[in-house]
Every structure is written in structure tokens, then in C-alpha cells.
Design a protein around this motif. Structure first.
Motif, PDB file in Angstrom:
ATOM      1  N   GLU A 234      43.219  13.682 -28.139  1.00 16.05           N
ATOM      2  CA  GLU A 234      42.547  14.532 -27.161  1.00 16.05           C
ATOM      3  C   GLU A 234      42.636  13.902 -25.775  1.00 16.05           C
ATOM      4  O   GLU A 234      42.408  12.704 -25.616  1.00 16.05           O
ATOM      5  CB  GLU A 234      41.077  14.739 -27.537  1.00 16.05           C
ATOM      6  N   ASP A 235      42.951  14.722 -24.783  1.00 16.38           N
ATOM      7  CA  ASP A 235      43.090  14.251 -23.407  1.00 16.38           C
ATOM      8  C   ASP A 235      41.835  14.630 -22.628  1.00 16.38           C
ATOM      9  O   ASP A 235      41.592  15.805 -22.352  1.00 16.38           O
ATOM     10  CB  ASP A 235      44.323  14.883 -22.765  1.00 16.38           C
ATOM     11  N   THR A 236      41.019  13.636 -22.277  1.00 13.29           N
ATOM     12  CA  THR A 236      39.785  13.894 -21.527  1.00 13.29           C
ATOM     13  C   THR A 236      39.761  13.158 -20.189  1.00 13.29           C
ATOM     14  O   THR A 236      38.706  13.003 -19.582  1.00 13.29           O
ATOM     15  CB  THR A 236      38.552  13.477 -22.352  1.00 13.29           C
ATOM     16  N   TRP A 237      40.923  12.709 -19.721  1.00  8.93           N
ATOM     17  CA  TRP A 237      40.979  11.962 -18.468  1.00  8.93           C
ATOM     18  C   TRP A 237      40.674  12.864 -17.277  1.00  8.93           C
ATOM     19  O   TRP A 237      41.024  14.045 -17.261  1.00  8.93           O
ATOM     20  CB  TRP A 237      42.372  11.355 -18.270  1.00  8.93           C
ATOM     21  N   TRP A 238      40.017  12.287 -16.268  1.00  5.92           N
ATOM     22  CA  TRP A 238      39.872  12.924 -14.962  1.00  5.92           C
ATOM     23  C   TRP A 238      40.777  12.186 -13.986  1.00  5.92           C
ATOM     24  O   TRP A 238      40.807  10.946 -13.963  1.00  5.92           O
ATOM     25  CB  TRP A 238      38.434  12.835 -14.464  1.00  5.92           C
ATOM     26  N   ASP A 239      41.487  12.943 -13.164  1.00  6.36           N
ATOM     27  CA  ASP A 239      42.420  12.352 -12.207  1.00  6.36           C
ATOM     28  C   ASP A 239      41.656  11.655 -11.082  1.00  6.36           C
ATOM     29  O   ASP A 239      40.928  12.299 -10.316  1.00  6.36           O
ATOM     30  CB  ASP A 239      43.320  13.450 -11.632  1.00  6.36           C
ATOM     31  N   ALA A 240      41.833  10.347 -10.974  1.00  4.20           N
ATOM     32  CA  ALA A 240      41.123   9.566  -9.955  1.00  4.20           C
ATOM     33  C   ALA A 240      41.659   9.813  -8.555  1.00  4.20           C
ATOM     34  O   ALA A 240      40.994   9.471  -7.565  1.00  4.20           O
ATOM     35  CB  ALA A 240      41.201   8.080 -10.290  1.00  4.20           C
ATOM     36  N   ASN A 241      42.841  10.422  -8.434  1.00  6.47           N
ATOM     37  CA  ASN A 241      43.377  10.772  -7.115  1.00  6.47           C
ATOM     38  C   ASN A 241      42.931  12.158  -6.667  1.00  6.47           C
ATOM     39  O   ASN A 241      43.230  12.572  -5.542  1.00  6.47           O
ATOM     40  CB  ASN A 241      44.906  10.713  -7.137  1.00  6.47           C
ATOM     41  N   ASN A 242      42.245  12.871  -7.537  1.00  7.34           N
ATOM     42  CA  ASN A 242      41.739  14.217  -7.239  1.00  7.34           C
ATOM     43  C   ASN A 242      42.848  15.158  -6.775  1.00  7.34           C
ATOM     44  O   ASN A 242      42.633  16.025  -5.927  1.00  7.34           O
ATOM     45  CB  ASN A 242      40.613  14.145  -6.202  1.00  7.34           C
ATOM     46  N   ALA A 243      44.026  14.983  -7.365  1.00 10.99           N
ATOM     47  CA  ALA A 243      45.172  15.830  -7.029  1.00 10.99           C
ATOM     48  C   ALA A 243      45.472  16.839  -8.127  1.00 10.99           C
ATOM     49  O   ALA A 243      45.957  17.940  -7.848  1.00 10.99           O
ATOM     50  CB  ALA A 243      46.402  14.962  -6.775  1.00 10.99           C
TER      51      ALA A 243
ATOM     52  N   ASN B 284      38.356   5.337 -16.712  1.00  8.76           N
ATOM     53  CA  ASN B 284      38.348   5.096 -15.264  1.00  8.76           C
ATOM     54  C   ASN B 284      37.036   5.474 -14.591  1.00  8.76           C
ATOM     55  O   ASN B 284      36.933   5.436 -13.368  1.00  8.76           O
ATOM     56  CB  ASN B 284      39.510   5.838 -14.592  1.00  8.76           C
ATOM     57  N   ARG B 285      36.004   5.823 -15.378  1.00  9.17           N
ATOM     58  CA  ARG B 285      34.763   6.284 -14.749  1.00  9.17           C
ATOM     59  C   ARG B 285      33.993   5.160 -14.058  1.00  9.17           C
ATOM     60  O   ARG B 285      33.456   5.350 -12.965  1.00  9.17           O
ATOM     61  CB  ARG B 285      33.861   6.961 -15.783  1.00  9.17           C
ATOM     62  N   VAL B 286      33.880   3.994 -14.688  1.00  5.75           N
ATOM     63  CA  VAL B 286      33.123   2.903 -14.064  1.00  5.75           C
ATOM     64  C   VAL B 286      33.666   2.613 -12.671  1.00  5.75           C
ATOM     65  O   VAL B 286      32.927   2.596 -11.674  1.00  5.75           O
ATOM     66  CB  VAL B 286      33.171   1.625 -14.928  1.00  5.75           C
ATOM     67  N   ASP B 287      34.955   2.392 -12.585  1.00  2.00           N
ATOM     68  CA  ASP B 287      35.531   1.989 -11.307  1.00  2.00           C
ATOM     69  C   ASP B 287      35.501   3.121 -10.288  1.00  2.00           C
ATOM     70  O   ASP B 287      35.259   2.887  -9.101  1.00  2.00           O
ATOM     71  CB  ASP B 287      36.957   1.474 -11.518  1.00  2.00           C
ATOM     72  N   TYR B 288      35.708   4.370 -10.735  1.00  2.00           N
ATOM     73  CA  TYR B 288      35.660   5.474  -9.775  1.00  2.00           C
ATOM     74  C   TYR B 288      34.246   5.657  -9.226  1.00  2.00           C
ATOM     75  O   TYR B 288      34.059   5.808  -8.012  1.00  2.00           O
ATOM     76  CB  TYR B 288      36.141   6.782 -10.407  1.00  2.00           C
ATOM     77  N   PHE B 289      33.257   5.663 -10.086  1.00  2.00           N
ATOM     78  CA  PHE B 289      31.889   5.897  -9.618  1.00  2.00           C
ATOM     79  C   PHE B 289      31.463   4.824  -8.620  1.00  2.00           C
ATOM     80  O   PHE B 289      30.872   5.141  -7.577  1.00  2.00           O
ATOM     81  CB  PHE B 289      30.925   5.958 -10.808  1.00  2.00           C
ATOM     82  N   PHE B 290      31.745   3.572  -8.906  1.00  2.00           N
ATOM     83  CA  PHE B 290      31.334   2.519  -7.979  1.00  2.00           C
ATOM     84  C   PHE B 290      32.140   2.541  -6.684  1.00  2.00           C
ATOM     85  O   PHE B 290      31.643   2.094  -5.645  1.00  2.00           O
ATOM     86  CB  PHE B 290      31.444   1.148  -8.649  1.00  2.00           C
ATOM     87  N   SER B 291      33.348   3.065  -6.732  1.00  2.00           N
ATOM     88  CA  SER B 291      34.181   3.114  -5.526  1.00  2.00           C
ATOM     89  C   SER B 291      33.945   4.370  -4.698  1.00  2.00           C
ATOM     90  O   SER B 291      34.479   4.476  -3.584  1.00  2.00           O
ATOM     91  CB  SER B 291      35.670   3.047  -5.918  1.00  2.00           C
ATOM     92  N   HIS B 292      33.147   5.317  -5.211  1.00  2.00           N
ATOM     93  CA  HIS B 292      32.945   6.591  -4.521  1.00  2.00           C
ATOM     94  C   HIS B 292      31.472   6.989  -4.530  1.00  2.00           C
ATOM     95  O   HIS B 292      31.121   8.143  -4.767  1.00  2.00           O
ATOM     96  CB  HIS B 292      33.794   7.688  -5.178  1.00  2.00           C
TER      97      HIS B 292
END
Length: 444
Positions: free
Chosen positions: A333-342, A387-395
Motif C-alpha cells: 500500500e502506498d500512503t506516502w505524502w509528497d514532501a515537495n508538495n508537487a 517523512n512526517r517527523v522531518d516535514y512537520f518539524f521543518s514546516h
């Protein structure tokens, strides 16, 4: 630490049993439909006013909420061991209350005498009730009391996720429609309300965050006829005359009763229901259609929650995924969110949904049970990539702009990455966040 381990519904799956509501079952004709402008329930998405004259908010909701709990920066927390909580400057420590119910309609006053769950004595600390997960020679309830006092001693807010209706009512194998049928079982509901009362009494006058029944409100919207929770029968006044004698015997009465009980028994706690991204029969977090009305779909969820009494709560809990994306990869199952928001699905789509929920409810949102994995892990048991930990803290400014007042991390299942198995990444990010001064609410 005991952990909730049932698999939560995060996308539409076929369910065949009919919910016993007046007039028959909700339609499932749209299951499997690709997201479109009219996907989801038949509740009008409305750009207008929410039902029953409910609130609409677009100003800074987070500042007032944070001030009420003695803070002025976005909160960061986790489900974690006490040693982890003590080792980094977390603001919030959350705990699941998820277990069976005691067999009696009266809560046990002793774990060693006459206290059973499903016929099993709690005297040996082996029964399924959370109230005896402790030294059984002591009065029941130390699991919650100790969590509250321990968090307070570390100057952290205790956050309690109460997830008892499924496990205490029908069990994880019957999650969904059959779970909702248990709301109309007076024997179950008498025990259930007694357990909720006892939980609140362990919090007492302390400051805390209370998160009431994730998934339950989503299932109600998913299955309720015509999107109306009042059509789902439930035993409320008939099961809890002590606290809710004047409330309706339906699902609306359940939520309003639980909120009222929280105000009565834990007056300094902040109270939240839960907004599920799949409850309209379209999982917005997996949407790949750029023309899909994410905010409109969010308003459907918020309007349903307003019918349940969300206007009387303090904040709304939202989530991302119950498992690491790397784990889901391993089961196809693919549940990734694109961290580049593209490319959809991506983070900004999820933040748009959460923001619209908050604006419709006029309540700030709190992100809960975010996956703990990181991209440096090997994709093995309890060490999965995400990638949620790093995205949330960076944004964090994006979170603040979306009316968030906090974000917390934790494993939704025992094989997932935890703060104890992530090679220290989460604790390091928390420490760096605090050294940088944190994030003010309501960033432009």
C-alpha cells in the motif's frame, strides 16, 4: 506500556452488515468511486452556515487555546516511555485508554476482590481492564492517575486518548457497523459510561487534554442514514441517569453526554472529538485529483461533528496515518505524502483539510499519532521509513497557518517505529525545536 493494536480503517472497505437504524441501511453505492466534486456523503458541503447555527471561524484560534493551557508556542508530544518523556523537552505525553470493560455495572473498588473482565479475575494483574494494569494491591486507576501525575511532574500536559467503545463493546474483529450496534445495548452502555466516569475521576481537577473515541464519530458519519447521527439509536439517558438523564437516546446523546461528563468530573481538562479523513467515504489524504474540493469535503465532516456537539468542545484532533509509510509499502500500500508538495497526495492537501475543519468548527486542531519513522531507518520491524517527523518539524509555520496548536507522534500498532526505536531522531528534533524558540500560533 500497553498499546492499542487493532487495525484502524483508513480507507473505504466493503462492509456488509446493516446498521440497525430506522428506515434501513446507508447506501454504499459510492464505495470505490474516484474522488470527484460530489464524492462523499449527501451532507451539503455548503459554503454557507453550518447546521444549527454553528460557528464559523477564520481568526487566530490557537493563541487563546494555548494560553488556556499555559503555553504560547505550538505543542509537541508523543506516546512514549516515561524515560523518553524525561529525556527531551516534550510538551505533551499521550496515553491510550483502550481495554475491555469490567463485567459489573459498578466500577471495581479493588483489583483483588470481585473484579473481573469477561469472567477473568483481575487479582493477578492479568485481566483486560486498564483500571488494574498496576500493582493490584493498590486502588484501581493508577494507570491513568500515574500518567497524569508523572506528566505534571515533568511539566508536561497529559493527553488521554479514550478508545474504549470498540474494545469494551464488541471487540476489534467487529469494527464498523457492528460496533455501532453496541451503542444500543443498555448493558454495555451502562458499563461504558461508568468506565468513562472513572477515567475522568482519575484526572480530577488536573490540567489535561482529553481525546474522545477516535474512529467512532467517523464510523457514525460513514454509516448514518442521510448523514444524521440522530438516526443511530443508542442507550444514553436509559444507561446513565446519573449524568445524562435529559439527553437523547441516540448517537448525538452519546457524544453530548461524554462531553458533559468531562466538564463535570475533569473541569480543568480540554476536550476534543476526532475528525476522520475517510468518514465521508472518500479518503481525502489519498486524493490524487487536483480539482477535488478538499475544503468542501472537510466541511462535511465538520458539519457532522457539529451535530454531535463539537461546538461544546475545546479543540479537534486530526491525524495522518496509523502506520509508517515504509510499513505500508511492505504490505503493498502506498500512503506516502509528497514532501515537495508537487504531486498529490501531499502535505499541503492534508493541511488544507485540517484548516477547513477548524474554520468550520471554530476550534484549533491538534495532530495526533503521527508516524515516528524517518528516512534513515532500514525498513525493518519497528524501524520503518516515513517523512512526517522531518516535514512537520521543518514546516511548523504551515501548521500554525492551518490553525494547529500542536502535533504529537506515536505508533498506532506494535510493529511500527516508536520514539524508543527511531535511533533518537524524534527526541533530537524536539530538542532542536525548543532551542529555536518554538513556533508561535497563527503564523501568516
Amino acid at each position: 506500556m500497553r498499546m492499542h493494536t487493532s487495525t484502524w480503517l483508513k480507507r473505504v472497505v466493503p462492509l456488509t452488515l446493516c446498521l440497525l437504524v430506522s428506515g434501513g441501511c446507508s447506501s454504499s453505492d459510492d464505495e470505490g468511486r474516484s474522488p470527484s466534486g460530489d464524492a462523499g456523503t449527501d451532507i451539503p458541503d455548503g459554503g454557507g452556515n453550518p447546521p444549527d447555527g454553528g460557528p464559523v471561524g477564520t481568526g487566530c484560534m490557537g493563541e487563546t487555546f494555548l494560553a488556556s493551557v499555559g503555553k504560547n508556542r505550538l505543542l509537541v508530544g508523543a506516546q512514549m516511555e516515561d524515560s523518553t518523556a524525561a529525556g527531551a523537552p516534550f510538551d505533551v505525553h499521550y496515553l491510550y485508554v483502550a481495554s475491555g470493560l469490567v463485567d459489573s455495572t459498578n466500577i471495581c473498588t479493588s483489583c483483588t476482590t470481585g473484579c473481573t473482565t469477561s469472567g477473568t479475575s483481575c487479582a493477578g494483574a492479568s485481566c483486560a481492564w486498564w483500571g488494574c494494569w498496576q500493582d493490584v494491591s493498590q486502588p484501581p486507576g493508577a494507570y491513568v492517575r500515574g500518567h497524569v501525575s508523572g506528566a505534571k511532574g515533568r511539566q508536561q500536559l497529559p493527553f488521554i486518548t479514550y478508545y474504549q467503545q470498540l474494545l469494551g463493546g464488541v471487540g476489534p474483529a467487529r469494527e464498523g457497523e457492528q460496533q455501532l450496534q453496541s451503542l444500543n445495548d443498555v448493558a454495555i452502555m451502562r458499563r461504558y459510561f461508568a468506565d468513562w466516569r472513572f477515567t475522568l475521576q482519575q484526572v480530577g481537577s488536573e490540567r489535561a487534554l482529553l481525546h474522545i473515541e477516535p474512529d467512532l464519530w467517523g464510523y457514525l458519519q460513514f454509516f448514518a442514514r442521510n448523514g444524521d447521527p440522530a438516526t443511530v439509536p443508542a442507550q444514553v439517558a436509559s444507561a446513565n441517569a446519573t449524568d445524562c438523564s435529559g439527553m437523547a437516546n441516540n448517537a448525538v446523546g452519546v457524544s453530548k453526554c461524554m462531553i458533559a461528563m468531562a466538564r463535570k468530573y475533569a473541569p480543568n481538562a480540554k476536550v476534543s472529538l476526532h475528525a476522520s479523513p475517510w468518514s465521508t467515504r472518500t479518503d481525502v489524504y489519498l486524493n490524487t485529483n487536483a480539482s477535488f474540493d478538499i475544503a468542501g469535503e472537510a466541511r462535511k465532516v465538520a458539519d457532522f461533528l457539529l451535530k454531535l456537539g463539537a461546538a461544546d468542545t475545546d479543540f479537534i484532533v486530526v491525524e495522518a496515518s496509523d502506520r509508517d509509510a515504509g510499513f505500508y509499502d511492505s504490505v503493498g500500500e502506498d500512503t506516502w505524502w509528497d514532501a515537495n508538495n508537487a504531486t498529490l497526495p501531499h502535505f499541503r492537501q492534508a493541511f488544507t483539510w485540517a484548516s477547513a475543519i477548524s474554520e468550520r468548527l471554530n476550534k484549533p486542531n491538534f495532530w495526533w499519532q503521527l508516524p515516528v519513522g524517518n528516512m534513515n531507518l532500514p525498513n525493518t520491524n519497528q524501524k520503518w521509513k516515513d517523512n512526517r517527523v522531518d516535514y512537520f518539524f521543518s514546516h511548523t509555520a504551515e501548521l500554525a497557518a492551518a490553525h494547529s496548536v500542536g502535533f504529537s507522534f506515536g505508533a498506532g500498532e506494535g510493529r511500527q517505529t516508536s520514539p524508543e526505536t527511531d535511533n533518537g531522531n524524534l527526541s533530537s528534533r524536539v530538542s532542536a525545536y525548543k532551542r529555536a524558540g518554538g513556533q508561535a500560533p497563527c503564523a501568516p
